[in-house]
Design a protein around this motif. Structure first.
Motif, PDB file in Angstrom:
ATOM      1  N   SER A  33      79.941  32.675  35.834  1.00 44.47           N
ATOM      2  CA  SER A  33      80.386  34.019  35.886  1.00 44.47           C
ATOM      3  C   SER A  33      81.156  34.560  35.079  1.00 44.47           C
ATOM      4  O   SER A  33      81.869  33.869  34.662  1.00 44.47           O
ATOM      5  CB  SER A  33      80.898  34.264  37.680  1.00 44.47           C
ATOM      6  N   ASP A  34      80.885  35.956  34.898  1.00 49.70           N
ATOM      7  CA  ASP A  34      81.765  36.695  33.988  1.00 49.70           C
ATOM      8  C   ASP A  34      81.677  38.119  34.522  1.00 49.70           C
ATOM      9  O   ASP A  34      81.316  38.474  35.271  1.00 49.70           O
ATOM     10  CB  ASP A  34      81.505  36.288  32.598  1.00 49.70           C
ATOM     11  N   ASP A  35      82.028  39.075  33.483  1.00 46.99           N
ATOM     12  CA  ASP A  35      82.007  40.393  33.702  1.00 46.99           C
ATOM     13  C   ASP A  35      80.591  41.122  34.011  1.00 46.99           C
ATOM     14  O   ASP A  35      80.346  42.004  34.239  1.00 46.99           O
ATOM     15  CB  ASP A  35      82.801  41.470  32.845  1.00 46.99           C
TER      16      ASP A  35
END
Length: 141
Positions: A33-35
């Motif tokens: 997961s990231d932005d």
């Protein structure tokens, strides 16, 4: 090793989508997961990749469907009991989703309901008594 499924879904507001799915019972895997994307884990084999529209566009040149206006996919999760079906739909509605956008299915040996997430994706939740289903299907043959 069992096969895994990763359903990729475009979302308009990633933090809202993550919060919704956590309230329904999924957990976020920060490793993937990231932005721009969030990996939501429903089980050891079922994952939903929530992708911002910009991220989703990296994987397709086709237009992104507005799931409030058109159907792109129906996602179905299994449940261990009728009560679990009802609980998942209740939690989805409490988290801001819409309960039962599709008709409730109750065939005795099979019970299903659905919810729509804030981005318009429809999630079905089904329970089936496999022994009773096998018996019912055998009588029809």
């Amino acid at each position: 090793m069992p096969r895994m499924i990763f359903v990729n879904l475009p979302v308009t507001d990633l933090p809202r989508a993550v919060a919704f799915h956590e309230k329904v019972g999924a957990s976020k895997n920060p490793q993937f997961s990231d932005d721009t994307a969030a990996c939501m884990v429903f089980s050891e084999t079922i994952h939903a990749m929530l992708l911002t529209h910009d991220k989703f566009r990296q994987f397709t040149s086709k237009p992104i469907v507005d799931a409030h206006k058109a159907c792109e996919v129906l996602i179905c999760l299994s449940a261990d009991s009728r009560a679990e079906v009802d609980d998942l739909v209740r939690r989805a509605a409490a988290a801001g989703g819409d309960a039962d956008p599709l008709p409730v299915q109750d065939h005795g040996f099979m019970y299903g309901r659905s919810y729509q997430d804030p981005d318009g994706h429809i999630w079905e939740v089904m329970w089936m008594d496999m022994e009773a289903a096998t018996e019912a299907m055998g009588k029809g043959a």
